[in-house]
Every structure is written in C-alpha cells, then in structure tokens.
Design a protein around this motif. Structure first.
Motif, PDB file in Angstrom:
ATOM      1  N   LEU A  12      79.651  39.154  51.788  1.00  0.00           N
ATOM      2  CA  LEU A  12      80.889  39.531  52.471  1.00  0.00           C
ATOM      3  C   LEU A  12      81.975  39.947  51.487  1.00  0.00           C
ATOM      4  O   LEU A  12      82.845  40.749  51.813  1.00  0.00           O
ATOM      5  CB  LEU A  12      81.374  38.364  53.341  1.00  0.00           C
ATOM      6  N   ASN A  13      81.922  39.405  50.288  1.00  0.00           N
ATOM      7  CA  ASN A  13      82.852  39.778  49.225  1.00  0.00           C
ATOM      8  C   ASN A  13      82.262  40.974  48.482  1.00  0.00           C
ATOM      9  O   ASN A  13      81.276  40.831  47.766  1.00  0.00           O
ATOM     10  CB  ASN A  13      83.056  38.595  48.279  1.00  0.00           C
ATOM     11  N   ASP A  14      82.854  42.134  48.655  1.00  0.00           N
ATOM     12  CA  ASP A  14      82.274  43.353  48.063  1.00  0.00           C
ATOM     13  C   ASP A  14      82.884  43.710  46.714  1.00  0.00           C
ATOM     14  O   ASP A  14      82.712  44.831  46.228  1.00  0.00           O
ATOM     15  CB  ASP A  14      82.390  44.529  49.029  1.00  0.00           C
ATOM     16  N   LEU A  15      83.597  42.739  46.077  1.00  0.00           N
ATOM     17  CA  LEU A  15      84.223  43.020  44.785  1.00  0.00           C
ATOM     18  C   LEU A  15      83.204  43.500  43.765  1.00  0.00           C
ATOM     19  O   LEU A  15      83.423  44.459  43.035  1.00  0.00           O
ATOM     20  CB  LEU A  15      84.921  41.758  44.260  1.00  0.00           C
ATOM     21  N   HIS A  16      82.031  42.817  43.721  1.00  0.00           N
ATOM     22  CA  HIS A  16      81.029  43.162  42.713  1.00  0.00           C
ATOM     23  C   HIS A  16      80.376  44.522  42.972  1.00  0.00           C
ATOM     24  O   HIS A  16      79.668  45.038  42.114  1.00  0.00           O
ATOM     25  CB  HIS A  16      79.951  42.084  42.652  1.00  0.00           C
ATOM     26  N   ALA A  17      80.597  45.059  44.158  1.00  0.00           N
ATOM     27  CA  ALA A  17      80.041  46.382  44.459  1.00  0.00           C
ATOM     28  C   ALA A  17      80.785  47.485  43.722  1.00  0.00           C
ATOM     29  O   ALA A  17      80.290  48.608  43.607  1.00  0.00           O
ATOM     30  CB  ALA A  17      80.084  46.649  45.964  1.00  0.00           C
ATOM     31  N   ARG A  18      81.988  47.157  43.241  1.00  0.00           N
ATOM     32  CA  ARG A  18      82.795  48.124  42.490  1.00  0.00           C
ATOM     33  C   ARG A  18      82.997  49.412  43.279  1.00  0.00           C
ATOM     34  O   ARG A  18      82.727  50.517  42.788  1.00  0.00           O
ATOM     35  CB  ARG A  18      82.150  48.414  41.130  1.00  0.00           C
ATOM     36  N   LYS A  19      83.519  49.257  44.474  1.00  0.00           N
ATOM     37  CA  LYS A  19      83.723  50.416  45.340  1.00  0.00           C
ATOM     38  C   LYS A  19      85.063  51.092  45.110  1.00  0.00           C
ATOM     39  O   LYS A  19      85.279  52.217  45.546  1.00  0.00           O
ATOM     40  CB  LYS A  19      83.602  49.996  46.807  1.00  0.00           C
ATOM     41  N   THR A  20      85.997  50.408  44.448  1.00  0.00           N
ATOM     42  CA  THR A  20      87.332  50.948  44.203  1.00  0.00           C
ATOM     43  C   THR A  20      87.693  50.790  42.739  1.00  0.00           C
ATOM     44  O   THR A  20      87.085  49.994  42.008  1.00  0.00           O
ATOM     45  CB  THR A  20      88.387  50.212  45.055  1.00  0.00           C
ATOM     46  N   PHE A  21      88.707  51.532  42.323  1.00  0.00           N
ATOM     47  CA  PHE A  21      89.154  51.432  40.935  1.00  0.00           C
ATOM     48  C   PHE A  21      89.699  50.038  40.646  1.00  0.00           C
ATOM     49  O   PHE A  21      89.499  49.492  39.557  1.00  0.00           O
ATOM     50  CB  PHE A  21      90.230  52.484  40.658  1.00  0.00           C
ATOM     51  N   ARG A  22      90.359  49.426  41.624  1.00  0.00           N
ATOM     52  CA  ARG A  22      90.894  48.074  41.440  1.00  0.00           C
ATOM     53  C   ARG A  22      89.763  47.068  41.177  1.00  0.00           C
ATOM     54  O   ARG A  22      89.858  46.239  40.276  1.00  0.00           O
ATOM     55  CB  ARG A  22      91.702  47.648  42.672  1.00  0.00           C
TER      56      ARG A  22
END
Length: 289
Positions: A183-193
């Motif tokens: 559910l946490n998509d941070l590691h997917a690196r979908k955005t520059f942030r």
C-alpha cells in the motif's frame, strides 16, 4: 500449520493497517499475532476491536529502529514450525500464502515481491528480479533458529542478510511467482519526491552491503547496482582526462533505459543509484570501526 505475525510501529498509517489486518485475518493460518509497539492510542483502540480474531500483544516503543531485533521478537512469539511475516502496509492473497507454506518443505525462506496496484499482483517476475523481502514472506522457524536467528548488527536490510546467510549454510531461499500489494508506494519511485527520499535512504544502505562482504555473505546479485551506477562516476572522471571516453555514456544510459523499461523509470531510479555508490566511502569507514 502456521502462524502469522504482523508488527505495528509508531509511524504506521491507520488506514493502511485497517486494510492489511483485514487481509491478515483472511489468511489460511492457525493464529494471527499482532505485535504493537506503536504506543498510539488510535491504533490500540482499532486493534482492540479485533480481539476475538487476533492475539494482540502490546509492547513499548523501540528506542532505536532495529529491524533485525524486531524480527527476532516476532520469532519469539511463534510456536508453530512455520510463520508468515506480514507488514502492516501489505495485502496478501490467501492462495499465495498457501503456496508459500507449501514451498517451505524445500525452501526455508519464501517471499513475494511487491506490487503497487492490484493489477500487478499476478504479473510474472522480470528476468533477474530477486529482491528478498520479509514484508510478505514465509519462514521455517526451526531453520531460522538453527542459524541463530537474525543478526542484530544488520539493523536494516535484514531480509538480504537472511537470504545470504541461508545460502551460505547450504539452504535455498526462494521467491514465489506472484506478488503482494504494498500500500505504501514510496519504494516504487513513481515521483521525483519519492526518488529523493530513496536517495537519502541509500546514503546509509551501503554500510550493510559492505558488512555482508566483510562477513563473507555477499551475493554477487546484490552488487550489480554498484557496478552499473559506479560506471557513471568512473566515466565522468576518465572523461576529464580523455573527453572522447564520454561517448561510452550512450550504451550505459541505453542499458539503464532498457532495464527500467523507459526513460521515466530510468530517471527516477538514477538518483537513488548514484546516491548508493556515493555512500561507499562512508560504508568503508563504518566497517573499519
């Protein structure tokens, strides 16, 4: 048969925990154990509402995050031969849990890679995709205890350590050809942030990779990123003295575009990769202590 243990920490999002716990209690296991060291009242109230479906253990917050120590605490809570380790921001399909448990007869550590949407959960793994993951994994507890449990020097990357340790001992950890929903998509690196956040995280990660080398546990698979992203620095320095060498950036960049399946994912993964290599001098100093 098996128990499921889920840790809940102080920074966990309640909305994700609600979805993950709903998934956890649907799994084909004997018992769902929730280890809560969040010290948060909102989480405590929510988990208390599940008291008839879970074994709820509330503990004090860890003063310093040490994932290996946390995994050892989770192992201490189990009494069955097999355990499912499931993070509080993960959804696992019951059929995938059954498949992981079935594979434990031959492989003491079986995991699922992350998907970041439901449509990705049945996507076949890419060639060479091999990232050990304890966020949704099945373990043979007897085997893990026989190797001494988790080495708490590896405060992070404890999943990679376990993979390397078991292979060193002659076991064969294995992934499942399916995925769990993260559910946490941070590691997917979908955005520059998110790419910047991962780059910051990678400034300390190499310390544990080098520790694996020092302890004789290194797997060449996990060093390929250093070779690839390190080539950017090598070519940059060499180009100062021989500018023509800079043309070699063309095949290097093309390789990255191919691996990451397009320019956007390549660019979003470039900064974290360069950050990882940049941290190597720090890692060397840390491992000389």
């Amino acid at each position: 048969m098996a128990q499921l243990v889920m840790p809940v920490g102080p920074n966990d999002k309640l909305e994700w925990l609600k979805v993950s716990l709903s998934s956890a209690v649907s799994q084909p296991v004997d018992e769902v154990i929730i280890y809560d060291n969040s010290e948060r009242e909102d989480i405590h109230r929510f988990l208390s509402s599940y008291k008839d479906k879970i074994t709820y253990i509330r503990d004090r917050r860890m003063k310093k995050v040490n994932m290996a120590r946390l995994r050892n605490k989770m192992l201490d809570l189990t009494k069955d031969k097999f355990v499912i380790m499931m993070d509080s921001d993960v959804v696992i399909r019951p059929d995938h849990t059954r498949e992981m448990i079935a594979k434990l007869s031959e492989h003491p550590y079986v995991w699922l890679h992350y998907a970041y949407s439901e449509s990705e959960m049945d996507t076949p793994l890419s060639k060479g995709e091999n990232n050990p993951n304890l966020g949704c994994a099945a373990l043979n507890v007897e085997v893990i205890r026989s190797v001494g449990g988790f080495d708490e020097k590896y405060e992070r990357d404890e999943d990679v350590w376990l993979y390397a340790k078991l292979r060193k001992m002659g076991y064969s950890p294995s992934t499942l050809n399916g995925k769990c929903l993260h559910l946490n998509d941070l590691h997917a690196r979908k955005t520059f942030r998110s790419s910047l956040i991962e780059a910051k995280r990678n400034l300390w990660r190499s310390k544990y990779d080098l520790r694996l080398v020092r302890d004789g546990l290194v797997d060449i698979t996990f060093l390929t990123g250093y070779v690839y992203f390190g080539s950017y620095y090598v070519l940059g320095i060499a180009s100062i003295f021989l500018p023509l060498i800079s043309i070699l950036y063309v095949p290097v960049i093309a390789t990255g575009m191919y691996y990451y399946r397009g320019p956007k994912r390549y660019l979003l993964n470039l900064l974290p990769g360069l950050s990882l290599v940049l941290s190597v001098p720090y890692a060397i100093l840390e491992n000389l202590k």
